[in-house]
Design a protein around this motif. Structure first.
Motif, PDB file in Angstrom:
ATOM      1  N   LEU A  56      34.774  25.742  14.726  1.00  0.00           N
ATOM      2  CA  LEU A  56      34.984  27.228  15.637  1.00  0.00           C
ATOM      3  C   LEU A  56      35.983  27.857  14.825  1.00  0.00           C
ATOM      4  O   LEU A  56      36.583  27.407  13.893  1.00  0.00           O
ATOM      5  N   VAL A  65      40.226  28.091  23.230  1.00  0.00           N
ATOM      6  CA  VAL A  65      39.430  26.806  22.992  1.00  0.00           C
ATOM      7  C   VAL A  65      39.186  26.179  23.887  1.00  0.00           C
ATOM      8  O   VAL A  65      38.120  25.531  24.136  1.00  0.00           O
ATOM      9  N   TYR A 116      27.273  22.694  17.379  1.00  0.00           N
ATOM     10  CA  TYR A 116      27.787  24.046  17.713  1.00  0.00           C
ATOM     11  C   TYR A 116      27.260  24.618  16.343  1.00  0.00           C
ATOM     12  O   TYR A 116      26.588  25.704  16.578  1.00  0.00           O
TER      13      TYR A 116
END
Ligand code: HEC
Ligand code: HEC
Length: 163
Positions: A56, A65, A116
């Motif tokens: 991220l 987050v 992700y």
């Protein structure tokens, strides 16, 4: 009993019920700053800045987050502790170990990082390039609230119609 008296009686009953309702709802309403017990209003929840982001964006705030994590949780139909390990040395107010979110000890956290990266790649390299681009692919696009995406079954034309 005269009808007008009876009417007044039932009107009074309605008023009383309404008053009782208002009182009981007021008692249930969240306590504001004018709490009669003098308690301060609840503090807004704060989330510490992340310390161990590898996929991220590093500059995300704790709140950002947390918002992403809630989407992953819902998209996969799992809880935070599926990916985050308990810290036996950090016992919370409920007497249970708190989760150590920065720890990488759960294998599923590594899978989630890969997923992700894959999802970002799908969007950046492919989906975003189509002319009719509307909604990006998310965890939920495939997972639909399940940890293991369910196979898509083609509705069979031969199947007899439902009775
Ligand atoms: C599907 C697995 C998964 C679920 C479910 C999940 N997380 Fe995470 N979480 C991760 C991964 C992976 C990272 C690290 C991301 C990175 O490396 O950039 C992370 C990072 C975090 C961080 C930042 C930790 C730090 O200091 O770097 C916090 C806080 C966090 N998660 C909270 C939560 C909360 C709260 C929930 C439940 C609402 C939750 N997570 C659910 C996989 C998950
Ligand atoms: C393009 C479709 C797709 C997308 C998008 C996707 N996944 Fe997956 N994911 C899969 C498939 C397929 C599997 C393998 C399921 C299996 O083996 O049963 C999987 C497996 C997983 C697993 C392991 C499940 C297990 O049983 O161990 C995790 C955790 C996971 N995905 C997290 C995520 C997260 C978090 C996101 C979003 C950041 C995401 N996935 C986005 C298709 C996808």
């Amino acid at each position: 009993m005269k009808p007008s008296f009876q009417f007044r009686l039932s009107a009074a009953a309605v008023l009383l019920t309404a008053a009782a309702f208002i009182v009981s709802t007021a008692a249930q309403a969240p306590q504001g700053p004018q709490d009669p017990a003098g308690n301060p209003p609840p503090e807004p929840r704060t989330f510490p800045a992340p310390a161990n982001l590898k996929v991220l964006p590093r500059d995300l705030s704790g709140q950002q987050v947390h918002d992403i994590m809630e989407q992953w949780e819902a998209g996969l139909g799992i809880r935070c502790d599926s990916c985050h390990a308990e810290d036996p040395n950090n016992i919370g107010p409920n007497g249970r170990p708190q989760l150590n979110f920065a720890s990488d000890s759960k294998p599923m956290k590594a899978v989630a990082r890969m997923m992700y990266t894959m999802t970002e790649e799908i969007n950046r390299s492919y989906v975003a390039k189509i002319d009719s681009f509307g909604a990006p692919v998310t965890c939920g696009t495939c997972h639909r609230g399940h940890l293991g995406p369910e196979p898509f079954l083609i509705p069979s034309a031969e199947r007899p119609p439902a009775p």
